[in-house]
Design a protein around this motif. Structure first.
Motif, mmCIF file in Angstrom:
data_model
loop_
_atom_site.group_PDB
_atom_site.id
_atom_site.type_symbol
_atom_site.label_atom_id
_atom_site.label_comp_id
_atom_site.label_asym_id
_atom_site.label_seq_id
_atom_site.Cartn_x
_atom_site.Cartn_y
_atom_site.Cartn_z
ATOM 1 N N LYS A 197 20.336 4.883 -0.948
ATOM 2 C CA LYS A 197 21.073 5.540 -1.790
ATOM 3 C C LYS A 197 21.391 7.049 -1.400
ATOM 4 C CE LYS A 197 19.334 3.476 -6.146
ATOM 5 N NZ LYS A 197 18.580 2.558 -5.622
ATOM 6 N N PRO A 198 22.244 7.229 -0.206
ATOM 7 C CA PRO A 198 22.495 8.326 0.309
ATOM 8 C C PRO A 198 23.642 8.956 -0.342
ATOM 9 C CG PRO A 198 23.435 6.452 1.466
ATOM 10 C CD PRO A 198 22.848 6.022 0.582
ATOM 11 N N ALA A 199 24.005 10.313 -0.262
ATOM 12 C CA ALA A 199 25.013 10.869 -1.115
ATOM 13 C C ALA A 199 26.399 10.299 -0.342
ATOM 14 C CB ALA A 199 24.940 11.962 -1.034
ATOM 15 N N SER A 200 27.529 10.025 -1.092
ATOM 16 C CA SER A 200 28.616 9.533 -0.391
ATOM 17 C C SER A 200 29.628 10.769 0.017
ATOM 18 C CB SER A 200 29.497 8.649 -1.356
ATOM 19 O OG SER A 200 28.804 7.868 -1.892
ATOM 20 N N PRO A 201 29.814 10.758 1.391
ATOM 21 C CA PRO A 201 30.736 11.932 1.734
ATOM 22 C C PRO A 201 32.246 11.651 1.236
ATOM 23 C CG PRO A 201 30.267 10.146 3.630
ATOM 24 C CD PRO A 201 29.547 9.897 2.301
ATOM 25 N N ARG A 202 32.765 13.015 1.008
ATOM 26 C CA ARG A 202 34.019 12.898 0.686
ATOM 27 C C ARG A 202 35.169 12.629 1.811
ATOM 28 N NH1 ARG A 202 35.524 17.368 -0.756
ATOM 29 N NH2 ARG A 202 37.023 16.995 -2.438
ATOM 30 N N VAL A 203 35.846 11.670 1.686
ATOM 31 C CA VAL A 203 36.659 11.215 2.823
ATOM 32 C C VAL A 203 38.213 11.538 2.529
ATOM 33 C CG1 VAL A 203 37.101 9.443 4.587
ATOM 34 C CG2 VAL A 203 35.016 9.598 3.504
ATOM 35 N N PHE A 204 39.045 11.901 3.598
ATOM 36 C CA PHE A 204 40.405 11.750 3.101
ATOM 37 C C PHE A 204 40.814 10.738 4.242
ATOM 38 C CE2 PHE A 204 44.944 13.027 4.150
ATOM 39 C CZ PHE A 204 45.269 12.982 3.118
ATOM 40 N N VAL A 205 41.926 10.071 4.015
ATOM 41 C CA VAL A 205 42.740 8.933 4.924
ATOM 42 C C VAL A 205 44.058 9.518 4.953
ATOM 43 C CG1 VAL A 205 42.896 6.685 5.572
ATOM 44 C CG2 VAL A 205 40.864 7.403 3.938
ATOM 45 N N GLN A 206 44.363 10.056 6.286
ATOM 46 C CA GLN A 206 46.017 10.069 6.336
ATOM 47 C C GLN A 206 46.314 8.675 7.097
ATOM 48 O OE1 GLN A 206 46.877 13.612 8.358
ATOM 49 N NE2 GLN A 206 49.095 12.999 8.540
ATOM 50 N N VAL A 207 47.512 8.124 6.250
ATOM 51 C CA VAL A 207 47.806 6.726 6.951
ATOM 52 C C VAL A 207 49.155 7.040 7.695
ATOM 53 C CG1 VAL A 207 46.829 5.420 5.355
ATOM 54 C CG2 VAL A 207 48.768 6.355 4.759
ATOM 55 N N HIS A 208 49.283 6.274 8.518
ATOM 56 C CA HIS A 208 50.673 6.359 9.452
ATOM 57 C C HIS A 208 50.428 7.687 9.709
ATOM 58 C CE1 HIS A 208 51.675 2.520 8.127
ATOM 59 N NE2 HIS A 208 51.838 2.917 7.012
ATOM 60 N N ALA A 209 49.527 8.574 10.535
ATOM 61 C CA ALA A 209 49.371 9.751 10.589
ATOM 62 C C ALA A 209 50.354 10.437 11.862
ATOM 63 C CB ALA A 209 48.210 9.972 11.023
ATOM 64 N N GLY A 210 51.145 11.334 11.330
ATOM 65 C CA GLY A 210 52.087 11.867 12.276
ATOM 66 C C GLY A 210 52.467 13.261 12.042
ATOM 67 N N PRO A 211 53.388 13.961 12.879
ATOM 68 C CA PRO A 211 53.453 15.501 12.530
ATOM 69 C C PRO A 211 54.607 15.888 11.851
ATOM 70 C CG PRO A 211 54.465 14.782 14.592
ATOM 71 C CD PRO A 211 53.840 13.447 14.162
ATOM 72 N N GLY A 245 50.027 7.128 -1.839
ATOM 73 C CA GLY A 245 50.679 8.520 -2.480
ATOM 74 C C GLY A 245 50.919 9.570 -1.225
ATOM 75 N N ASN A 246 51.145 10.694 -1.726
ATOM 76 C CA ASN A 246 51.347 11.925 -0.803
ATOM 77 C C ASN A 246 50.655 12.873 -1.300
ATOM 78 O OD1 ASN A 246 52.719 12.285 1.985
ATOM 79 N ND2 ASN A 246 53.390 14.214 0.813
ATOM 80 N N LEU A 247 49.825 13.678 -0.317
ATOM 81 C CA LEU A 247 49.069 14.872 -0.743
ATOM 82 C C LEU A 247 49.611 16.014 -0.001
ATOM 83 C CD1 LEU A 247 46.646 15.670 -2.472
ATOM 84 C CD2 LEU A 247 45.020 15.225 -0.352
ATOM 85 N N SER A 248 49.851 17.233 -0.502
ATOM 86 C CA SER A 248 50.593 18.316 0.229
ATOM 87 C C SER A 248 49.121 18.796 1.156
ATOM 88 C CB SER A 248 50.915 19.338 -0.723
ATOM 89 O OG SER A 248 49.789 19.970 -1.512
ATOM 90 N N LEU A 249 49.387 19.665 2.287
ATOM 91 C CA LEU A 249 48.913 20.206 3.045
ATOM 92 C C LEU A 249 47.771 21.237 2.339
ATOM 93 C CD1 LEU A 249 47.462 20.317 6.011
ATOM 94 C CD2 LEU A 249 49.417 22.050 6.330
ATOM 95 N N GLY A 272 55.791 10.477 17.504
ATOM 96 C CA GLY A 272 54.855 11.326 18.020
ATOM 97 C C GLY A 272 53.580 11.446 17.160
ATOM 98 N N GLY A 273 53.214 10.290 16.647
ATOM 99 C CA GLY A 273 52.000 10.299 15.797
ATOM 100 C C GLY A 273 51.019 9.730 16.626
ATOM 101 N N VAL A 293 45.714 16.775 15.184
ATOM 102 C CA VAL A 293 44.758 17.699 14.655
ATOM 103 C C VAL A 293 44.966 18.950 14.904
ATOM 104 C CG1 VAL A 293 43.110 15.839 13.877
ATOM 105 C CG2 VAL A 293 42.750 17.180 15.916
ATOM 106 N N ALA A 294 45.733 19.290 15.798
ATOM 107 C CA ALA A 294 46.092 20.620 16.317
ATOM 108 C C ALA A 294 47.080 21.337 15.538
ATOM 109 C CB ALA A 294 46.519 20.741 18.138
ATOM 110 N N ALA A 295 47.630 20.562 14.815
ATOM 111 C CA ALA A 295 48.808 21.256 13.846
ATOM 112 C C ALA A 295 47.919 22.045 13.012
ATOM 113 C CB ALA A 295 49.192 20.076 13.123
ATOM 114 N N PRO A 296 48.813 23.192 12.496
ATOM 115 C CA PRO A 296 48.424 24.138 11.548
ATOM 116 C C PRO A 296 47.733 23.504 10.135
ATOM 117 C CG PRO A 296 50.410 24.820 12.359
ATOM 118 C CD PRO A 296 49.968 23.347 12.863
#
Length: 368
Positions: A197-211, A245-249, A272-273, A293-296
């Motif tokens: 029963k470990p705590a669940s980390p909060r995970v973000f998934v960026q799909v089709h990841a590109g700049p 869906g889409n989440l703003s930066l 370029g992704g 991940v070097a993007a601002p």
């Protein structure tokens, strides 16, 4: 002659009794993922695929899957590297006729001309308005069709869909063999999570990841299923309605996830992704993840700074080998609990046992 007649009568009666006693070829009755009953006279040997990627599923059940494919729709095709590997072993793949273009277009006339035993479609086709008329035409022509799903609800529908394919192509034992392996791997993760029963980390998934835009993500379904099975919590489920869906930066930075996942593949090269998967080595995949991940904004995420960023092959979203990805995610989310897992070995074992061709590639990658 008088003696011969009774003998002939006895022989005729015996022959008739033998015919009556011989069982007729048994029909194949199976239920597809939508609950439709599908009846075939014999195992399907001429199948029209609604998605080219489903060749890989047939390949899990049959040594020569290409021999079973009478035609396919040019929708969600195999990636070029994988198709080339299949073509090297099965040259006949070049002769498979197209029965429709992308965007789920299906030429019923082309299908009928091929006289297939079965038309295999994806779950999305069952509710797509533009498929209503083609399905009615197939029904009127007496051509059986069925729906499978390895994408929309992968944890719920993948094994039943595989079992259905096993039933209609005479490969029940092979489907059951894979199911046993899959369930054993999944149970090991589920049992440990239930006990610890470990705590669940909060995970973000960026799909089709590109700049070009930030940040497309997933709600319920698909990658959300994998994150949940590995003991994580997909924050996209809380922040976007529906499956996508889409989440703003700015919202992503405010959410401050514990883990950052990015999906990519060959299809992202032109944008370029993130590129990884079939045909990419680890160095190329790692370089593309580092550039991403070097993007601002992304570079300042705590998950990135603390080394909890992982690039993953996007096509796990339509592959039964996703159990290897779930193992890798479990290691990332709970490293102490799953230190003994070897997802790379799992992937090698699965492809070695259940794929007729071996395709080199990188299926996940970290920054170091």
């Amino acid at each position: 002659m008088s003696r011969l007649v009774p003998i002939l009568r006895r022989l005729a009666a015996a022959a008739l009794a033998a015919v009556l006693a011989t069982p007729a070829l048994a029909e194949i009755r199976a239920t597809d993922i939508t609950g439709r009953a599908v009846v075939l006279d014999a195992p399907a040997q001429r199948i029209v695929l609604g998605e080219g990627r489903h060749l890989g599923v047939l390949a899990m059940l049959h040594e020569n899957p290409v021999a079973l494919v009478a035609g396919w729709r040019q929708d969600k095709a195999l990636d070029p590297v994988t198709e080339a590997a299949y073509a090297e072993r099965f040259p006949g793949i070049a002769d498979i006729p197209a029965v429709g273009a992308g965007n789920r277009q299906l030429s019923v006339e082309s299908v009928i001309a091929l006289q297939p035993d079965l038309v295999l479609l994806a779950l999305v086709d069952a509710t797509d308005p533009q498929m209503a008329q083609p399905l009615a035409q197939l029904q009127a022509a007496g051509i059986p069709y069925a729906f499978v799903d390895f994408f929309a609800k992968p944890m719920q529908n993948s094994l039943p869909s595989l079992a259905f394919l096993g039933a209609v192509t005479g490969a029940e034992a092979r489907a059951a063999e894979f199911a046993g392996v899959y369930q054993a791997h999944l149970a090991r993760i589920a049992d440990r999570l239930a006990a610890a029963k470990p705590a669940s980390p909060r995970v973000f998934v960026q799909v089709h990841a590109g700049p070009d835009r930030c940040c497309p993500t997933v709600g319920a379904g698909v990658f959300d299923d994998f994150v949940t099975a590995a003991g994580g919590h997909n924050i996209g489920r809380d922040l976007v309605p529906g499956v996508m869906g889409n989440l703003s930066l700015e919202s992503l930075i405010a959410a401050d996830p514990d883990v950052y996942l990015a999906t990519g593949g060959q299809h992202m090269a032109a944008r370029g992704g993130l590129v990884l998967g079939a045909g990419y080595d680890a160095a190329a995949a790692r370089a593309s993840l580092a550039a991403l991940v070097a993007a601002p904004g992304l570079s300042g995420l705590r998950a990135v700074e603390e080394g909890r960023a992982l690039g993953i092959w996007h096509m796990f979203n339509d592959s039964l080998f996703h159990i290897a990805l779930i193992e890798r995610l479990a290691q990332l989310f709970h490293p102490d609990l799953f230190a003994d897992l070897d997802p790379e070995a799992t992937m090698r074992d699965l492809t070695g046992r259940f794929a007729p061709v071996q395709v080199p590639g990188t299926w996940w990658v970290t920054l170091k």
